[in-house]
Design a protein around this motif. Structure first.
Motif, PDB file in Angstrom:
ATOM      1  N   VAL A   1       0.855  -1.184   0.000  1.00  0.00           N
ATOM      2  CA  VAL A   1       0.000   0.000   0.000  1.00  0.00           C
ATOM      3  C   VAL A   1       0.891   1.234   0.000  1.00  0.00           C
ATOM      4  CG1 VAL A   1      -1.801   1.278   1.197  1.00  0.00           C
ATOM      5  CG2 VAL A   1      -1.791  -1.217   1.282  1.00  0.00           C
ATOM      6  N   ASN A   2       0.593   2.185  -0.885  1.00  0.00           N
ATOM      7  CA  ASN A   2       1.320   3.445  -0.953  1.00  0.00           C
ATOM      8  C   ASN A   2       0.325   4.597  -0.915  1.00  0.00           C
ATOM      9  OD1 ASN A   2       4.327   2.685  -1.714  1.00  0.00           O
ATOM     10  ND2 ASN A   2       2.988   1.395  -2.960  1.00  0.00           N
ATOM     11  N   THR A   3       0.563   5.544  -0.032  1.00  0.00           N
ATOM     12  CA  THR A   3      -0.333   6.694   0.087  1.00  0.00           C
ATOM     13  C   THR A   3       0.482   7.978   0.171  1.00  0.00           C
ATOM     14  OG1 THR A   3      -0.385   6.613   2.521  1.00  0.00           O
ATOM     15  CG2 THR A   3      -2.044   5.331   1.333  1.00  0.00           C
ATOM     16  N   ASN A   4      -0.056   9.023  -0.377  1.00  0.00           N
ATOM     17  CA  ASN A   4       0.531  10.357  -0.251  1.00  0.00           C
ATOM     18  C   ASN A   4      -0.606  11.359  -0.084  1.00  0.00           C
ATOM     19  OD1 ASN A   4       3.180  12.030  -0.619  1.00  0.00           O
ATOM     20  ND2 ASN A   4       1.632  13.105  -1.812  1.00  0.00           N
ATOM     21  N   TRP A   5      -0.556  12.107   1.012  1.00  0.00           N
ATOM     22  CA  TRP A   5      -1.662  13.003   1.358  1.00  0.00           C
ATOM     23  C   TRP A   5      -1.131  14.420   1.537  1.00  0.00           C
ATOM     24  CZ3 TRP A   5      -4.866  12.883   6.526  1.00  0.00           C
ATOM     25  CH2 TRP A   5      -5.973  13.733   6.381  1.00  0.00           C
ATOM     26  N   THR A   6      -1.561  15.302   0.659  1.00  0.00           N
ATOM     27  CA  THR A   6      -1.264  16.729   0.818  1.00  0.00           C
ATOM     28  C   THR A   6      -2.368  17.325   1.674  1.00  0.00           C
ATOM     29  OG1 THR A   6      -0.226  16.766  -1.369  1.00  0.00           O
ATOM     30  CG2 THR A   6      -0.788  18.891  -0.389  1.00  0.00           C
ATOM     31  N   VAL A   7      -2.158  17.313   2.983  1.00  0.00           N
ATOM     32  CA  VAL A   7      -3.195  17.748   3.917  1.00  0.00           C
ATOM     33  C   VAL A   7      -3.504  19.225   3.743  1.00  0.00           C
ATOM     34  CG1 VAL A   7      -3.857  17.853   6.354  1.00  0.00           C
ATOM     35  CG2 VAL A   7      -2.407  15.987   5.537  1.00  0.00           C
ATOM     36  N   SER A   8      -2.434  20.010   3.581  1.00  0.00           N
ATOM     37  CA  SER A   8      -2.586  21.448   3.369  1.00  0.00           C
ATOM     38  C   SER A   8      -1.317  21.945   2.687  1.00  0.00           C
ATOM     39  CB  SER A   8      -2.804  22.178   4.697  1.00  0.00           C
ATOM     40  OG  SER A   8      -1.654  22.050   5.529  1.00  0.00           O
ATOM     41  N   LYS A   9      -1.232  23.245   2.470  1.00  0.00           N
ATOM     42  CA  LYS A   9      -0.031  23.796   1.870  1.00  0.00           C
ATOM     43  C   LYS A   9       1.176  23.620   2.782  1.00  0.00           C
ATOM     44  CE  LYS A   9      -2.375  27.313  -0.945  1.00  0.00           C
ATOM     45  NZ  LYS A   9      -2.478  28.767  -1.243  1.00  0.00           N
ATOM     46  N   LYS A  10       0.939  23.417   4.058  1.00  0.00           N
ATOM     47  CA  LYS A  10       2.042  23.294   5.001  1.00  0.00           C
ATOM     48  C   LYS A  10       2.368  21.858   5.378  1.00  0.00           C
ATOM     49  CE  LYS A  10       1.553  27.790   7.272  1.00  0.00           C
ATOM     50  NZ  LYS A  10       1.453  28.498   8.578  1.00  0.00           N
ATOM     51  N   LEU A  11       1.413  20.955   5.258  1.00  0.00           N
ATOM     52  CA  LEU A  11       1.614  19.596   5.751  1.00  0.00           C
ATOM     53  C   LEU A  11       1.459  18.579   4.631  1.00  0.00           C
ATOM     54  CD1 LEU A  11       2.032  17.582   8.089  1.00  0.00           C
ATOM     55  CD2 LEU A  11      -0.450  17.652   8.473  1.00  0.00           C
ATOM     56  N   ASN A  12       2.458  17.702   4.521  1.00  0.00           N
ATOM     57  CA  ASN A  12       2.425  16.594   3.575  1.00  0.00           C
ATOM     58  C   ASN A  12       2.817  15.317   4.294  1.00  0.00           C
ATOM     59  OD1 ASN A  12       3.964  14.767   1.419  1.00  0.00           O
ATOM     60  ND2 ASN A  12       2.493  16.031   0.326  1.00  0.00           N
ATOM     61  N   VAL A  13       2.028  14.256   4.101  1.00  0.00           N
ATOM     62  CA  VAL A  13       2.253  12.983   4.794  1.00  0.00           C
ATOM     63  C   VAL A  13       2.255  11.862   3.762  1.00  0.00           C
ATOM     64  CG1 VAL A  13       1.414  11.383   6.556  1.00  0.00           C
ATOM     65  CG2 VAL A  13       1.105  13.843   6.861  1.00  0.00           C
ATOM     66  N   SER A  14       3.194  10.929   3.889  1.00  0.00           N
ATOM     67  CA  SER A  14       3.244   9.764   3.012  1.00  0.00           C
ATOM     68  C   SER A  14       3.519   8.523   3.837  1.00  0.00           C
ATOM     69  CB  SER A  14       4.325   9.934   1.933  1.00  0.00           C
ATOM     70  OG  SER A  14       5.605  10.005   2.514  1.00  0.00           O
ATOM     71  N   ALA A  15       3.030   7.389   3.367  1.00  0.00           N
ATOM     72  CA  ALA A  15       3.235   6.121   4.064  1.00  0.00           C
ATOM     73  C   ALA A  15       3.178   4.987   3.054  1.00  0.00           C
ATOM     74  CB  ALA A  15       2.165   5.920   5.141  1.00  0.00           C
ATOM     75  N   SER A  16       3.931   3.926   3.336  1.00  0.00           N
ATOM     76  CA  SER A  16       3.925   2.760   2.469  1.00  0.00           C
ATOM     77  C   SER A  16       4.167   1.510   3.295  1.00  0.00           C
ATOM     78  CB  SER A  16       4.995   2.884   1.370  1.00  0.00           C
ATOM     79  OG  SER A  16       6.290   2.907   1.932  1.00  0.00           O
ATOM     80  N   TYR A  17       3.614   0.416   2.821  1.00  0.00           N
ATOM     81  CA  TYR A  17       3.809  -0.883   3.470  1.00  0.00           C
ATOM     82  C   TYR A  17       3.864  -1.965   2.396  1.00  0.00           C
ATOM     83  CZ  TYR A  17       2.849  -5.296   5.778  1.00  0.00           C
ATOM     84  OH  TYR A  17       2.927  -6.610   6.187  1.00  0.00           O
ATOM     85  N   SER A  18       4.744  -2.954   2.612  1.00  0.00           N
ATOM     86  CA  SER A  18       4.840  -4.070   1.685  1.00  0.00           C
ATOM     87  C   SER A  18       5.338  -5.302   2.425  1.00  0.00           C
ATOM     88  CB  SER A  18       5.792  -3.740   0.534  1.00  0.00           C
ATOM     89  OG  SER A  18       6.011  -4.884  -0.285  1.00  0.00           O
ATOM     90  N   ASN A  19       4.745  -6.446   2.125  1.00  0.00           N
ATOM     91  CA  ASN A  19       5.294  -7.705   2.639  1.00  0.00           C
ATOM     92  C   ASN A  19       5.657  -8.654   1.495  1.00  0.00           C
ATOM     93  OD1 ASN A  19       2.730  -8.478   1.863  1.00  0.00           O
ATOM     94  ND2 ASN A  19       2.302  -9.665   3.701  1.00  0.00           N
ATOM     95  N   PHE A  20       5.867  -8.069   0.279  1.00  0.00           N
ATOM     96  CA  PHE A  20       6.464  -8.833  -0.803  1.00  0.00           C
ATOM     97  C   PHE A  20       7.960  -8.989  -0.517  1.00  0.00           C
ATOM     98  CE2 PHE A  20       2.652  -7.259  -2.842  1.00  0.00           C
ATOM     99  CZ  PHE A  20       2.269  -8.317  -3.671  1.00  0.00           C
ATOM    100  N   GLN A  21       8.523 -10.114  -0.843  1.00  0.00           N
ATOM    101  CA  GLN A  21       9.937 -10.332  -0.587  1.00  0.00           C
ATOM    102  C   GLN A  21      10.781  -9.610  -1.631  1.00  0.00           C
ATOM    103  OE1 GLN A  21      10.600 -14.548  -0.277  1.00  0.00           O
ATOM    104  NE2 GLN A  21      10.059 -14.574   1.883  1.00  0.00           N
ATOM    105  N   THR A  22      11.759  -8.829  -1.145  1.00  0.00           N
ATOM    106  CA  THR A  22      12.657  -8.079  -2.006  1.00  0.00           C
ATOM    107  C   THR A  22      14.074  -8.151  -1.445  1.00  0.00           C
ATOM    108  OG1 THR A  22      12.237  -6.032  -0.788  1.00  0.00           O
ATOM    109  CG2 THR A  22      10.866  -6.446  -2.725  1.00  0.00           C
ATOM    110  N   TYR A  23      15.042  -7.763  -2.278  1.00  0.00           N
ATOM    111  CA  TYR A  23      16.434  -7.678  -1.839  1.00  0.00           C
ATOM    112  C   TYR A  23      16.830  -6.212  -1.741  1.00  0.00           C
ATOM    113  CZ  TYR A  23      17.066 -12.661  -2.699  1.00  0.00           C
ATOM    114  OH  TYR A  23      16.972 -14.032  -2.648  1.00  0.00           O
TER     115      TYR A  23
END
Length: 573
Positions: free
Chosen positions: A354-376
């Protein structure tokens, strides 16, 4: 005479064994414009090192001469780069590498150290020493081909306990056809070890000369303008030991029997990999379904790392909400292993990203990501960068770890922003769970890595002054062992004389703990100055001080101090 001297310089640099690397070059301008153009740059760095209360881990004086020169001959760009030093680094790959990729219209040639990718299951970015070609003429057909050394022979050396290897040569081709609304490609890849290239190698080391043949097919198409289909299939034959006895081909083996192409042997195994998906693009959203299956033991000599023994059924989608302020993409499904029913236990689990990016306002930006696929990926604590006082000694990035799940979050909040003053607050958190293998060695199950930092930036534009402070923390858990490092960082940057001179002062202090016991304390301070003169000349000076305190079992403290200075001159022409 001038042209002849320039050509001689290029030849001398190549014969000297310097690094020679380039990107694809366009030959279509041959015969147009100025015959020869030369530009580039030179950099000379000198380092001094002093240690008190401990051993000096490197030479007290080192020098580095780096340069890049680009020869343009009627639009044919030939960039050269070289590196020379009195100090060598212990990398497993050769440091001096060369490569060139000239392009003329629809023809691209590759020579020297280079890499190519045919498909994820055949040849996928593996470095080789040899040659290749990519043909992309007008029309539906494309052709790619390569041949070269995939692996250098490494003889047995009992003194250092190295990992021996055979000389491995590979070649392959990919042919593609682009039709109206669809495309199709077929891939062939072959590699084989030379058993005579690793001396004193015994079977007890479990390193055997291998042979690999992979056939693949893939493609995609579009239906009803909104629906897209894609697939990728490969069948790989791996012979674990080419010295084993030859046998007849089985009824369902898709490879020719005997001959120079491939020989079926007792140690030969056949594995398949398949991936397909369908996607629908709506108004402001996408949704799709994907299926992937990779047989247990699937392997190709054309890729460094590969996950096998898995079956994934996933649903993916993405959209933008709240007037495009929030974007969300997700991939959720079911995964299982033990596809050939040879394991005692079978793992079935839900997988997702899951990947999210939220521009809450001109001053605040929040992003988050999660993955349980196997990677190197490369696992490295942020304190390795903080405590590295030698800017010219790169930190090793060859230690790959297999990650089973990861999560990352960050937030940036602008406290104040006007023409003169900017203040911002930034927070970053990350967590990674590793699997059982790291750099080919078994690790304790359940290893976890955590990094976090919170930083505050204060910038005065008119003064050219920026002050940055942060608190950093890293944790590592492996079984019952817990290692923690935590500490603050303060950095001050100032620009003077119309930004021609830049001064920087950085200080950091961190403590490391094993369980709850203090293992060492590190304080480092770094002062640097960079001056630019007439755009072409740059002088940089850095002086770094680091002291490390390590508690001893008898209650005393062992202190070691390092002093490092770097003076660098760079000229661009």
């Amino acid at each position: 005479m001038l042209k002849k001297n320039k050509v001689n310089i290029a030849i001398i640099m190549l014969l000297a064994g310097f690094s020679f690397q380039s990107q694809a070059q366009d030959l279509s301008q041959i015969g147009k414009g100025k015959a020869i153009k030369v530009n580039g740059g030179l950099s000379l760095s000198q380092l001094y090192n002093t240690a008190f209360g401990g051993d000096l881990s490197r030479e007290p004086y080192s020098y580095y001469l780096n340069g890049n020169i680009n020869f343009s001959i009627y639009g044919l760009s030939i960039p050269l780069s070289f590196n020379f030093s009195n100090e060598q680094f212990g990398y497993s790959q050769p440091f001096n590498q060369y490569g060139i990729s000239p392009t003329y219209e629809w023809i691209t040639l590759k020579a020297g150290y280079t890499s190519m990718s045919f498909s994820p299951y055949t040849l996928s970015g593996h470095l080789f020493l040899g040659g290749g070609v990519e043909l992309r003429p007008q029309g539906p057909w494309t052709v790619s081909a390569m041949a070269g050394r995939l692996q250098k022979a490494i003889p047995v050396d009992t003194a250092v306990g190295n990992q021996p290897a055979f000389h491995r040569f590979g070649y392959g081709t990919k042919v593609g056809y682009q039709g109206k609304g669809y495309n199709l490609n077929v891939t062939f890849f072959k590699s084989k070890d030379d058993p005579s290239t690793a001396n004193q190698l015994t079977d007890s080391l479990e390193v055997f000369p291998e042979e690999n043949l992979v056939l693949g097919i893939g493609g995609s198409t579009t239906l009803f303008s909104r629906v897209s289909l894609n697939f990728e299939y490969a069948n790989s034959a791996i012979t674990r030991d080419i010295r084993s006895e030859g046998v007849e081909r089985g009824a369902f083996q898709p490879f020719p029997s005997g001959g120079a192409l491939f020989t079926h042997r007792l140690s030969t195994a056949y594995h398949q990999a398949f991936k397909t998906g369908v996607n629908y693009g709506g108004n402001g959203y996408t949704v799709g379904l994907a299926y992937e299956r990779v047989d247990p033991g699937y392997k190709t000599h054309g890729a460094y790392f590969f996950n096998n023994d898995l079956e994934n059924i996933t649903v993916n989608g993405g959209t933008q909400l709240f007037k495009n302020k929030l974007s969300v993409s997700a991939n959720v499904g079911l995964q299982r292993d033990n596809l050939d029913d040879t394991k005692i236990n079978q793992m079935t689990r839900w997988i997702g990203a899951v990947n999210t990016n939220w521009t809450v306002s001109k001053k605040l930006n929040v992003s988050a990501s999660y993955s349980n696929f196997q990677t190197y990926t490369v696992i490295r604590s942020q304190f390795e960068d903080i405590n590295n006082i030698d800017p010219l000694r790169p930190i090793d990035t060859l230690n790959f770890t297999q990650i089973s799940q990861s999560i990352n979050t960050s937030a940036n909040y602008v406290l104040k922003a006007d023409k003169e003053h900017v203040q911002s607050l930034n927070i970053n958190l990350s967590a990674q769970q590793s699997s059982d293998e790291q750099s080919g060695e078994q690790q304790n199950t359940g290893s976890a890595f955590y990094n976090s930092n919170i930083g505050f930036s204060n910038q005065w534009k008119e003064l050219g002054l920026n002050i940055f402070t942060s608190v950093n923390a890293s944790w590592q858990e492996a079984g019952e062992t817990q290692n923690t490092t935590i500490g603050p960082v303060v950095s001050v940057n100032k620009a003077l004389f119309e930004k021609k001179l830049r001064l920087s002062l950085t200080g950091a202090y961190n403590n490391s703990y094993a369980q709850s016991d203090l293992t060492n304390s590190v304080f480092n301070c770094r002062l640097s100055a960079a001056y630019q003169y007439k755009e072409k000349h740059n002088i940089t000076f850095t002086n770094a001080f680091l002291t490390r305190s390590t508690p001893q079992d008898d209650g005393s403290t062992n202190k070691a101090t390092q002093l490092n200075g770097t003076l660098t001159y760079t000229y661009q022409f």
